[in-house]
Design a protein around this motif. Structure first.
Motif, PDB file in Angstrom:
ATOM      1  N   GLU A  82       0.824  -1.213   0.000  1.00 30.16           N
ATOM      2  CA  GLU A  82       0.000   0.000   0.000  1.00 30.16           C
ATOM      3  C   GLU A  82       0.854   1.257   0.000  1.00 30.16           C
ATOM      4  N   LEU A  83       1.839   1.288   0.874  1.00 31.67           N
ATOM      5  CA  LEU A  83       2.631   2.507   1.029  1.00 31.67           C
ATOM      6  C   LEU A  83       3.603   2.703  -0.130  1.00 31.67           C
ATOM      7  N   MET A  84       4.129   1.621  -0.656  1.00 31.45           N
ATOM      8  CA  MET A  84       4.999   1.738  -1.824  1.00 31.45           C
ATOM      9  C   MET A  84       4.213   2.282  -3.015  1.00 31.45           C
ATOM     10  N   ALA A  85       3.002   1.774  -3.210  1.00 34.22           N
ATOM     11  CA  ALA A  85       2.167   2.262  -4.306  1.00 34.22           C
ATOM     12  C   ALA A  85       1.793   3.725  -4.095  1.00 34.22           C
ATOM     13  N   LEU A  86       1.486   4.103  -2.852  1.00 36.41           N
ATOM     14  CA  LEU A  86       1.117   5.484  -2.553  1.00 36.41           C
ATOM     15  C   LEU A  86       2.288   6.430  -2.809  1.00 36.41           C
ATOM     16  N   ALA A  87       3.499   5.914  -2.657  1.00 33.95           N
ATOM     17  CA  ALA A  87       4.690   6.714  -2.927  1.00 33.95           C
ATOM     18  C   ALA A  87       5.041   6.757  -4.412  1.00 33.95           C
ATOM     19  N   GLY A  88       4.315   5.981  -5.225  1.00 31.60           N
ATOM     20  CA  GLY A  88       4.537   6.011  -6.666  1.00 31.60           C
ATOM     21  C   GLY A  88       5.281   4.816  -7.224  1.00 31.60           C
TER      22      GLY A  88
END
Length: 261
Positions: A131-137
């Protein structure tokens, strides 16, 4: 990297402060996780309210001691409910936690709604590695609500996300990592059964929110919440067999750590 644990005096001091002050913590979360989230907050002495009854988002967003928004709340709440909640929190200086459940799992419309919430300056963003990796791009698609990445793999990406948003960012995994600016903290412990009890990760977002109004800094509160949760899970895991008993024991251990047994 700084390691934080239940043995740190500041962690115990902050937990005792929750018991003393009983902060009102308002949350929008999914109906699957709501009961466990409320019980986790009650176990440490906080006072929870959950849900988007008429008038609650704007009123409680402004008036709570802290707020958390689990974006799977969109299962039952509207995007307007979420926006009213975080707008009220931001405008009133109430710290709030964003948990972007299943972000990056392939639902473009949902991801777009989640991104709207970043405009309201979350104090903390917490989630799993995908989730957080995707949110960071990054290209890190999760498997539904589950992570396909390890928490250590997410470190450079949560550092990027913290710089992008100004928020403290926390990733859960075998070791939890918390980033604030250039500082990196690690919380070890826990139990693998946290991944096998519905809502256990979601409830951690609620616990983080409870620690924010009684801590000197956002990162201090975030680290303390993770350390308390890891210790309770480790203690629960040491004395139970199976996931059902573990889920009950997790609440018991939180209440005992808080001195509310």
């Amino acid at each position: 990297m700084i390691t934080v644990s239940w043995d740190d005096p500041v962690v115990r001091t902050r937990l005792a402060a929750i018991r003393k002050r009983a902060p009102f913590v308002y949350g929008l979360t999914n109906y699957v996780a709501a009961t466990l989230s409320a019980n986790v907050l009650l176990a440490v002495g906080a006072a929870p309210a959950i849900g988007s009854a008429p008038g609650w988002p704007a009123t409680f967003g402004r008036g709570a001691a802290a707020v958390w928004v689990n974006t799977a709340a969109l299962m039952a709440s509207s995007i307007q409910d979420l926006l009213e909640t975080v707008r009220g929190a931001r405008d009133s200086g109430v710290p709030w936690v964003l948990d972007p459940v299943a972000f990056g799992a392939g639902c473009a419309e949902y991801d777009g709604l989640v991104r709207q919430l970043l405009d309201f300056s979350p104090s903390v963003i917490r989630g799993n590695a995908s989730e957080l990796m995707a949110l960071a791009g990054a290209d890190a698609r999760g498997k539904g609500v589950e992570s396909t990445q390890g928490s250590h793999d997410a470190i450079p990406h949560i550092q990027t996300l913290s710089r992008q948003t100004g928020a403290v960012v926390a990733v859960s995994g075998a070791t939890d990592y918390i980033v604030s600016g250039s500082s990196l903290f690690a919380v070890k412990g826990g139990d693998v059964r946290l991944t096998r009890v519905t809502g256990a990760g979601c409830a951690l977002g609620a616990l983080v929110a409870a620690f924010l109004p009684i801590s000197e800094t956002v990162v201090e509160g975030t680290c303390a919440a993770h350390a308390v949760y890891a210790a309770a899970a480790e203690h629960a895991g040491a004395r139970t067999v199976g996931t059902g008993a573990f889920g009950v024991a997790l609440l018991d251990e939180l209440s005992m750590l808080a001195g509310l047994q």
